[in-house]
Design a protein around this motif. Structure first.
Motif, PDB file in Angstrom:
ATOM      1  N   TRP A  98      -9.806  -0.750   7.435  1.00 39.91           N
ATOM      2  CA  TRP A  98      -8.966  -1.914   7.129  1.00 39.91           C
ATOM      3  C   TRP A  98      -7.812  -2.015   8.119  1.00 39.91           C
ATOM      4  CZ3 TRP A  98      -8.079  -4.016   1.608  1.00 39.91           C
ATOM      5  CH2 TRP A  98      -9.310  -4.149   0.949  1.00 39.91           C
TER       6      TRP A  98
ATOM      7  N   ASP B  20      -6.914   4.741  -0.336  1.00 38.24           N
ATOM      8  CA  ASP B  20      -6.608   3.371  -0.739  1.00 38.24           C
ATOM      9  C   ASP B  20      -6.677   2.462   0.491  1.00 38.24           C
ATOM     10  OD1 ASP B  20      -5.631   0.970  -1.630  1.00 38.24           O
ATOM     11  OD2 ASP B  20      -3.692   1.749  -2.301  1.00 38.24           O
TER      12      ASP B  20
ATOM     13  N   TYR C 127      -5.936  -0.617   0.879  1.00 41.04           N
ATOM     14  CA  TYR C 127      -4.757  -1.473   1.005  1.00 41.04           C
ATOM     15  C   TYR C 127      -3.616  -0.711   1.693  1.00 41.04           C
ATOM     16  CZ  TYR C 127      -7.089  -4.793  -2.073  1.00 41.04           C
ATOM     17  OH  TYR C 127      -7.985  -5.693  -2.606  1.00 41.04           O
ATOM     18  N   ARG C 128      -3.456   0.555   1.338  1.00 43.35           N
ATOM     19  CA  ARG C 128      -2.430   1.365   2.002  1.00 43.35           C
ATOM     20  C   ARG C 128      -2.800   1.564   3.466  1.00 43.35           C
ATOM     21  NH1 ARG C 128      -0.770   7.021  -0.582  1.00 43.35           N
ATOM     22  NH2 ARG C 128       0.167   5.551  -2.074  1.00 43.35           N
TER      23      ARG C 128
ATOM     24  N   ASP D   5      -1.815  -1.636   5.330  1.00 41.53           N
ATOM     25  CA  ASP D   5      -0.372  -1.802   5.524  1.00 41.53           C
ATOM     26  C   ASP D   5       0.154  -0.839   6.585  1.00 41.53           C
ATOM     27  OD1 ASP D   5      -0.277  -3.782   3.602  1.00 41.53           O
ATOM     28  OD2 ASP D   5       0.338  -2.433   1.981  1.00 41.53           O
TER      29      ASP D   5
END
Length: 264
Positions: A160, A204, A206-207, A210
């Motif tokens: 990601w 994670d 999403y982490r 970011d």
């Protein structure tokens, strides 16, 4: 010798066979990395085959490092997930258009199945749209572009955020969504084996996202929203061979506008 290569980590539910089953003869070689637990599903059409554990971009980085000499024989490299279905003619055309328009980073459009960004879904009547964003799901690179962004492959394990770093390396006219080739994303969005393995390791995504984009100066969130909703205006190359009737064109346009409104 072909100058095109497909690198793909595959699991037990891979649909990579669609790429080589015809009806055309592939204009590319296959490099498969099997990460499953069953018997080796090696295909006669795979020129390279490795069995190893890990996540997609770790595998791709491994190929870049350990098979560097072999990759020097290829000018273009496609890295699709193993749940991306496309017939041989479509994959061939992807490489041909990518070369013809002198792109450095691109992807086929998503014609069917789950997607994250409506802006990446297929727009019939186009050959391509120049884009500021190409997703990690199925990017295609020139060899030079592939090695240019290779240091990002190990930024995190989920992958990601990598696709928001890559465009910083290329000009707008060097990146595109190739609408002439539509792929079928056969897997569920965010729920496949990849995400199950990440969850088991306590990772994670999403982490990861970011932290990764923060290390590279952040992203344009207005662009992110526009890609999500599919309302970003992109310069396009129309398809002169588009054989749709005016009624089919109207129906496609209405459907597209309805999708945009539902995403707003």
């Amino acid at each position: 010798m072909t100058c095109n290569l497909v690198i793909s980590p595959i699991g037990d539910h891979s649909v990579h066979r669609t790429w080589i089953e015809g009806p055309d003869t592939p204009n590319f070689d296959l490099f498969l990395l099997y990460y499953g637990n069953g018997s080796d599903p090696v295909q006669p059409g795979a020129k390279f085959y490795v069995r190893r554990k890990g996540f997609k971009w770790e595998h791709v980085h491994y190929v870049a490092e350990e098979h560097f000499a072999s990759l020097q024989h290829y000018d273009r490299i496609w890295c699709p997930d193993d749940d991306i279905a496309c017939d041989t003619a479509g994959v061939n055309l992807l490489f041909e258009l990518f070369e013809h328009y002198q792109l450095k980073l691109a992807q086929p459009a998503i014609a069917k199945g789950d997607f994250s960004f409506r802006g990446l879904t297929q727009r019939r009547g186009n050959i391509l749209r120049y884009t500021p964003y190409v997703e990690v799901m199925c990017p295609i690179f020139t060899r030079e572009a592939f090695f240019q962004v290779k240091p990002t492959f190990l930024e995190n394990r989920s992958g990601w955020g990598l696709d928001w770093i890559w465009p910083k390396h290329f000009a707008k006219h060097e990146m595109a969504i190739i609408d002439k080739v539509g792929i079928h994303h056969t897997g569920p969005l965010g729920k496949g084996e990849h995400y199950q393995h990440l969850a088991a390791l306590g990772i994670d995504p999403y982490r990861d996202f970011d932290e990764t984009v923060a290390r590279h100066g952040g992203i344009d969130w207005s662009l992110h929203r526009a890609m999500l909703r599919g309302n970003l205006r992109m310069k396009r190359v129309k398809d002169p061979t588009d054989g749709r009737s005016w009624l089919e064109r109207l129906r496609d346009h209405i459907q597209w506008m309805q999708q945009k409104r539902s995403a707003a």
